[in-house]
Design an enzyme around this catalytic site. Structure first.
Site: not given
Ligand code: GLN
Length: 473
Positions: A77, A152, A176
């Site tokens: 990420k 997210s 997330s």
């Protein structure tokens, strides 16, 4: 590419079906070809990946063990720092930021033979539930391209679901990892707070931030977690607690284990999600678990509490983006104060600004006691609910999200509706306990729904045992 697991890559290397360099080349070509369908990768890192793969091949040639992630393509990420590889946090403010060091998790992945193949899209500074807050465009859910992948960590979930990475790293502050895993039909794990070093994770809300794995099966998630977990002198909040054999934790019987289903959660669950979760609970019963209703009475205050604490910490953490450090600076800068203002005005997106303002407000003189201090007290009550529950049950089982993946654009204009999608994940984050999402079935439209398993602090082994049994059901 889409079928590989950590074990199958290791086997392929051992049987000389492919070299790590060949496999990495194939993985990168496949990711390049597939990525336009999802926008899940912001950036591929072929040079670094091929160098890592080369080292794996050398080890194999020398007769050495290439490590538990030997030759495995791992996506990261874009809130996790990678030395020399752009790390944007999904923000215009960091669009050209090249970190001078690696996150500890990244370093440990490469030391274990893992191959970092790229950086994944996410909500700006990990603030969001749909990946629509990225400055670089939304991600499409590979299972249903007109829908969001969750957020997210939407990109990290999408690449694993799409098969353009075998496993990936996400970050979780209030859901997330678990929520996108649920939306994309894969496994996602939020470890105990402190289990994984946050060194090199760009801070959103430091007391809630976690790094954790995504995978297509429970064992791969456990293997990746085992690699990145454990005390790190560079993060004083990382725990000394022994990590143990997580990769092997999935075997074994779950008969007789006691599971609690919180009444406060089930009353919000409706439609096909509720039906699938009920069927999942039945599966646990068939596996020999004893399921009972429990109460977590502070649950009703969880969203309010989270959005006070998380925004307070964010307002402080994001103060560092001032136009002096970290690359982006507004061109309209006549005075120093004006430069700060214009940089932050142009650099941050609407959701990030909303949170900085909320957080500054709840921390301000005169409101601190009424909001921030009270939220901290309620946080303690939420944690106490779980401590009490774990006196009577081995694990809590619950939905991950009240609904499956929603359509792109469906909730963007309604922040409150977006915040409500965190209702089941936020409590575990506030308590700092390990929790995960494991696929529970699909709705009639084919949309995945995840089952959440929550255990006591540092009890990841038990969580993986339950998740594996559930996966094999
Ligand atoms: N959806 C939550 C938020 O917007 C959680 C985000 C996260 O876990 N990073 O804050």
């Amino acid at each position: 590419m889409t079928e590989h697991s950590i074990d199958s890559v290791r086997d392929g290397l051992k049987r000389k079906e492919f070299s790590a360099v060949e496999f990495t080349r194939r993985a990168i070509e496949f990711a390049e070809r597939e990525n336009p369908k999802t926008n899940a990768y912001l950036m591929l890192s072929p040079e670094r990946a091929l160098a890592a793969a080369g080292r794996v091949d050398e080890k194999i040639a020398a007769g050495e063990d290439p490590g538990p992630l030997g030759g495995v393509p791992v996506a990261v990420k874009d809130v996790i720092l990678t030395k020399g590889i752009r790390t944007t946090c999904g923000s215009k403010l960091l669009a050209n930021y090249i970190p001078p060091y690696d996150a500890t998790a990244v370093e440990r992945i490469e030391a274990a033979g893992g191959v970092i193949i790229g950086k994944t899209n996410c909500d700006e500074f990990a603030m969001g539930s749909s990946n629509e807050n990225s400055a670089f465009g939304p991600v499409r859910n590979p299972v249903a391209p007109d829908r969001v992948p969750g957020g997210s960590s939407g990109g990290s979930a999408a690449v694993v679901a799409q098969g353009t990475a075998v496993v990936s790293l996400g970050s979780d502050t209030g859901g997330s990892i678990r929520q996108p895993a649920s939306f994309c039909g894969i496994v996602g794990v939020t470890p105990t707070y402190g289990r994984v070093s946050r060194y090199g994770l760009v801070a959103f809300a430091s007391s809630l931030d976690h790094i954790g794995p995504f995978a297509r099966n429970v064992k791969d998630a456990a293997t990746l977690l085992e690699v990145i977990a454990g005390r790190d002198p560079l993060d004083s909040t990382s725990a000394e607690a022994p990590v143990g054999n997580l990769a092997g934790a999935g075997t074994g019987d779950v008969r007789g284990m006691k599971l609690g289903v919180p009444v406060e959660y089930m009353k919000h669950a409706t439609g096909e999600t509720a039906e699938l979760i009920s069927q999942g609970i039945e599966s646990f019963r068939r596996l020999g678990c004893e399921v009972r209703e429990i109460s977590l009475p502070a649950t009703d205050y969880a969203i309010a509490t989270y959005y006070i604490i998380a925004t307070a910490e964010a307002s402080s953490n994001l103060a560092r983006y001032d136009g002096v450090r970290y690359t982006f600076r507004s061109a309209k800068s006549d005075t120093l104060a004006g430069m700060y203002q214009n940089t932050r005005d142009e650099g941050f997106g609407a959701e990030v600004k909303r949170r900085i303002m909320l957080g500054t407000y709840v921390l301000s003189h005169g409101y601190y006691d009424a909001y921030y201090l009270k939220a901290q007290k309620v946080r303690a009550l939420i944690a106490r609910d779980f401590t009490r529950a774990f006196g009577n049950v081995d694990a809590v089982i619950a939905p991950v999200s009240p609904f499956p993946a929603f359509r792109l654009g469906e909730k963007v204009d309604d922040p409150m509706a977006m915040y409500l999608s965190d209702i089941y994940t936020i409590t575990g984050s506030l308590a700092g306990i390990p929790c995960m999402s494991v696929p529970c079935g699909n709705t009639s439209e084919g949309l995945p729904v995840g089952m959440q398993i929550l255990c006591n602090h540092f009890d990841e082994s038990k969580m993986f045992r339950l998740a594996s049994a559930f996966e094999r059901r």
